[in-house]
Scaffold this motif. Structure first.
Motif, PDB file in Angstrom:
ATOM      1  N   GLN A  76       0.833  -1.208   0.000  1.00  0.00           N
ATOM      2  CA  GLN A  76       0.000   0.000   0.000  1.00  0.00           C
ATOM      3  C   GLN A  76       0.864   1.252   0.000  1.00  0.00           C
ATOM      4  N   THR A 128       0.802   4.252  -2.828  1.00  0.00           N
ATOM      5  CA  THR A 128       0.650   5.669  -2.482  1.00  0.00           C
ATOM      6  C   THR A 128       1.847   6.473  -2.974  1.00  0.00           C
ATOM      7  N   ASN A 167       1.594   6.916  -6.751  1.00  0.00           N
ATOM      8  CA  ASN A 167       0.583   7.916  -7.115  1.00  0.00           C
ATOM      9  C   ASN A 167       1.054   9.329  -6.792  1.00  0.00           C
ATOM     10  N   PHE A 195      -3.655  12.227   2.871  1.00  0.00           N
ATOM     11  CA  PHE A 195      -2.400  11.823   3.499  1.00  0.00           C
ATOM     12  C   PHE A 195      -2.438  12.078   5.002  1.00  0.00           C
ATOM     13  N   TYR A 255      -7.196   2.360   2.227  1.00  0.00           N
ATOM     14  CA  TYR A 255      -6.336   3.108   1.311  1.00  0.00           C
ATOM     15  C   TYR A 255      -6.277   2.477  -0.081  1.00  0.00           C
ATOM     16  N   ASP A 297      -5.193   9.310  -7.028  1.00  0.00           N
ATOM     17  CA  ASP A 297      -4.844   7.961  -7.438  1.00  0.00           C
ATOM     18  C   ASP A 297      -5.067   7.785  -8.932  1.00  0.00           C
TER      19      ASP A 297
END
Length: 206
Positions: free
Chosen positions: A63, A67, A70, A161, A193, A200
């Motif tokens: 994950q 993140t 992205n 975030f 998430y 994203d």
């Protein structure tokens, strides 16, 4: 002078790949050769803490990579401090497997050992989340993002975030109640998430 961000993203991807590979290699130590002569099903069941730590850690690191990928789609330039923030973020990512190994070894230990190892594990995850926020904040402040990025989208990403450390702190609080429950909450947070959010990639090609 700020520089192109492509080398930073390539280096970061290499760190993520190495971390995930080392986690998989670590599972080789749990094969039947280490059993005490009991049947394979029983031997595999005996190692459930290691498997649990592996699944949760792989999910978290995966994950984090999503993140990171992205986020860095929008970073077009880097400066010295953004490089430092990214390195510290990777430091926390790289230490997560070590803390997961400690956790797996101590899930059958005393409550104090369980809490300590779970706290170290959660602390590593919380650290990377904090430096994600610092990296995005600094990139916005120093105008290192794509100039075509909608400011409203940049703010929405920042809010998303910021949600991470808050939720991680909640999960951290449960360490002192039930370490395994705390880890379960982390899996839940990872699942949240994985749901597509601001910034994203789209769910399908356009």
């Amino acid at each position: 002078m700020a520089r192109d961000a492509s080398r930073v993203e390539a280096f970061s991807d290499a760190v993520f790949a190495i971390v995930l590979t080392l986690m998989s290699v670590d599972l080789l130590q749990l094969g039947p050769a280490r059993t005490d002569g009991s049947g394979l099903p029983r031997a595999l069941m005996h190692e459930w803490p290691a498997y649990l730590a592996y699944v949760i850690t792989f999910a978290i690191v995966g994950q984090v990579w999503l993140t990171h990928h992205n986020m860095w789609r929008y970073v077009v330039r880097v400066d010295q401090l953004l490089l430092v923030f990214n390195l510290v973020l990777l430091l926390f990512v790289a230490v997560i497997p070590f803390t997961a190994d400690l956790l797996a070894d101590n899930l059958r230990g005393t409550p104090a050992d369980q809490r300590l190892t779970a706290a170290l594990y959660v602390g590593a995850v919380l650290g990377e989340a904090l430096f994600f926020n610092l990296s995005w904040w600094w990139a916005r402040r120093r105008r290192l993002l794509n100039p075509d990025l909608d400011p409203r989208l940049a703010r929405a990403v920042a809010r998303r975030f910021l949600l991470g450390p808050v939720l991680y702190l909640v999960a951290f609080a449960f360490v002192f109640v039930d370490p395994i429950l705390s880890l379960g909450l982390y899996l839940l947070l990872v699942g949240l998430y994985l749901i597509r959010g601001p910034g994203d990639l789209p769910s399908s090609a356009r």
